[in-house]
Design a protein around this motif. Structure first.
Motif, PDB file in Angstrom:
ATOM      1  N   ASN A 167     -52.099 -69.596   7.851  1.00  0.00           N
ATOM      2  CA  ASN A 167     -50.888 -68.936   8.332  1.00  0.00           C
ATOM      3  C   ASN A 167     -50.425 -69.589   9.626  1.00  0.00           C
ATOM      4  O   ASN A 167     -49.228 -69.798   9.830  1.00  0.00           O
ATOM      5  N   TYR A 175     -47.584 -63.332   4.346  1.00  0.00           N
ATOM      6  CA  TYR A 175     -46.641 -62.353   4.894  1.00  0.00           C
ATOM      7  C   TYR A 175     -47.439 -61.199   5.504  1.00  0.00           C
ATOM      8  O   TYR A 175     -48.626 -61.015   5.211  1.00  0.00           O
ATOM      9  N   ARG A 176     -46.781 -60.434   6.353  1.00  0.00           N
ATOM     10  CA  ARG A 176     -47.405 -59.274   6.998  1.00  0.00           C
ATOM     11  C   ARG A 176     -46.981 -58.003   6.266  1.00  0.00           C
ATOM     12  O   ARG A 176     -45.791 -57.772   6.039  1.00  0.00           O
ATOM     13  N   ASP A 177     -47.982 -57.203   5.891  1.00  0.00           N
ATOM     14  CA  ASP A 177     -47.737 -55.937   5.211  1.00  0.00           C
ATOM     15  C   ASP A 177     -47.583 -54.847   6.266  1.00  0.00           C
ATOM     16  O   ASP A 177     -48.539 -54.511   6.975  1.00  0.00           O
ATOM     17  N   HIS A 189     -49.183 -64.200  -1.148  1.00  0.00           N
ATOM     18  CA  HIS A 189     -48.714 -64.369  -2.524  1.00  0.00           C
ATOM     19  C   HIS A 189     -49.327 -65.685  -3.011  1.00  0.00           C
ATOM     20  O   HIS A 189     -48.752 -66.754  -2.807  1.00  0.00           O
TER      21      HIS A 189
END
Length: 348
Positions: A167, A175-177, A189
Motif C-alpha cells: 500500500n 482501500y480503507r474500509d 481487492h
C-alpha cells in the motif's frame, strides 16, 4: 507415478521453462486426490492456457492436488493478514491453498496466506511484512501483498529478491474500509492486483507431497493447541475429516479448513529494530533444522524438519530418519518458537 509441477506461462522462453520444470518433477506413489480437485480455479480469477496433452499429470505447487483444466499465469500471491481480534472478520481465508502462522511482537501472530488455485475478490485486513517472510515466501517465488514494512525489513526483502506489492508503494487494489478501525482497516481487492502481475515462471512444490493418501501417524490428535508465548494460542479440532481453527478470527463460513496441520519449532532472533511502542520484534529462523509435528486424519506424527536455505522447501523426517511426504491437500503451518517459555504445543 511421475507427477510434474507445472505452471503455465505466456513468456516466449517456453522451452527453457519446461526444462526447468521437468527438473523439479517428483516421484510420488498413487494416482491423485480426485475428491478435492481444483478444477474450479479459473472461475475465481486469473487468465490461463491449457496444459499439453502429452505432459505428465500436473499438480498444484501449494497443495499437491491434481491440476485439472487450466492453470493461472500469475505467480502465487501471499497476503499478510492480521491475526488478532481486531481483524474480525478476516476475509479471504476460505479460498487459500496454504497458510503459515508466524510470531510477531507481543507474543501475537500474523498470517501469510497463500493463494494460487483461487483468487478471492476481497482479502484482509492487510498488515506489514517481516524478515521472517523471506524463508516462508521464497520457495515458490510468491508475490507478497503487504501494507508496508520497517525500512530495515524492506531493505532485507529487496536484497533477498522477494517481490512484494505494498500500500505504501501505491499498488493496485488497496482501500480503507470505513467500518473498521485503523490500522486494521486496510483491505485488498486481490483480483485487481493480480491483473497487474507479470506472468509466472516455473514454480517448485512448497512441500514434498504424497498423493496416495498414506500417513504414518499413530498418536490421536483430534485436538491441538499451539501457544505462541502468552499472547496467542491457536486451537484446532478435527471435524469431518479436516482441522477447524476453533478460535479463528474469520467468519465461520469463511474459515480455512486444512487437511493437514504442521507445527515446526524454530529459533527466534531480533529482527534488528523495535516496533513504535518499543517492543522487541522477533524474527523466525526458518533455515536449519528442528522438531516437527505433522497432524493429519486425526493422528499425529512426530519427527524433524530441515530447510537448507531461504529458497529451499521444508523437508520432514520421522523419528527413525525416514523421509515423510505431506498428504496432498490444504495445509496450515505453525512456525512456533523453540523456547518452551515462548511456545508450547499440546494435542490429544
Amino acid at each position: 507415478m511421475m507427477i510434474t509441477m507445472l505452471r503455465r506461462s505466456s513468456r516466449p522462453a517456453r522451452t527453457a521453462s519446461l526444462a526447468a520444470i521437468a527438473a523439479l518433477s517428483l516421484t510420488l506413489a498413487g494416482c491423485g486426490h480426485g475428491a478435492d480437485s481444483q478444477s474450479s480455479s479459473t472461475k475465481d480469477g486469473g487468465s490461463s492456457s491449457s496444459p499439453s496433452a502429452t505432459a505428465e499429470p500436473a499438480v498444484w505447487p501449494l497443495t499437491g492436488l491434481p491440476l485439472k483444466g487450466s492453470a493461472p499465469t500469475h505467480p502465487p500471491v501471499v497476503v499478510k493478514i492480521d491475526n488478532t481480534v481486531a481483524s474480525e472478520p478476516q476475509e479471504g481465508l476460505g479460498k487459500a491453498d496454504l497458510i503459515t502462522e508466524e510470531l510477531v511482537e507481543g507474543g501475537l501472530t500474523r498470517l501469510a496466506v497463500f493463494f494460487d488455485t483461487r483468487i478471492p475478490e476481497l482479502v484482509g485486513p492487510v498488515r506489514s511484512m517481516r524478515a521472517s517472510d523471506i524463508g516462508i515466501v521464497k520457495p515458490v517465488h510468491g508475490v507478497v501483498v503487504t501494507s508496508g514494512a520497517a525500512a530495515v525489513t524492506i531493505g532485507r526483502l529487496k536484497a533477498a529478491g522477494v517481490n512484494f506489492k505494498s500500500n505504501d508503494g501505491g499498488a493496485s487494489g488497496f482501500y480503507r474500509d470505513s467500518s473498521r478501525h485503523a490500522p486494521y482497516n486496510l483491505m485488498m481487492h486481490l483480483r485487481d492486483l493480480v491483473k497487474t502481475l507479470k506472468p509466472a515462471s516455473s514454480t517448485k512444490p512448497y512441500l514434498q507431497w504424497s498423493t496416495d493418501g498414506a500417513f504414518a501417524g499413530t498418536e490421536p490428535a483430534t485436538s491441538i493447541s499451539a501457544r505462541f508465548g502468552g499472547g496467542h494460542t491457536t486451537q484446532w479440532s478435527f471435524q469431518g475429516g479436516k482441522y477447524v481453527n476453533t478460535n479463528s478470527n474469520a467468519d465461520p463460513k469463511g474459515r480455512f479448513r486444512p487437511n493437514t496441520v504442521i507445527a515446526v519449532r524454530v529459533g527466534i532472533k531480533s529482527a534488528g529494530y523495535l516496533d513504535p511502542a518499543g517492543n522487541f520484534v522477533p524474527e523466525s529462523i526458518t533455515t536449519g533444522s528442528g522438531n516437527a509435528w505433522i497432524f493429519h486424519d486425526g493422528k499425529a506424527l512426530k519427527g524433524t524438519w530441515s530447510k537448507v536455505g531461504p529458497s529451499a522447501i521444508w523437508r520432514f523426517k520421522d523419528a527413525s530418519g525416514k523421509a515423510v511426504r505431506i498428504p496432498a491437500g490444504h495445509t496450515w503451518i505453525e512456525v512456533m518458537p523453540t523456547d518452551d517459555k515462548g511456545g508450547n504445543l499440546s494435542y490429544q
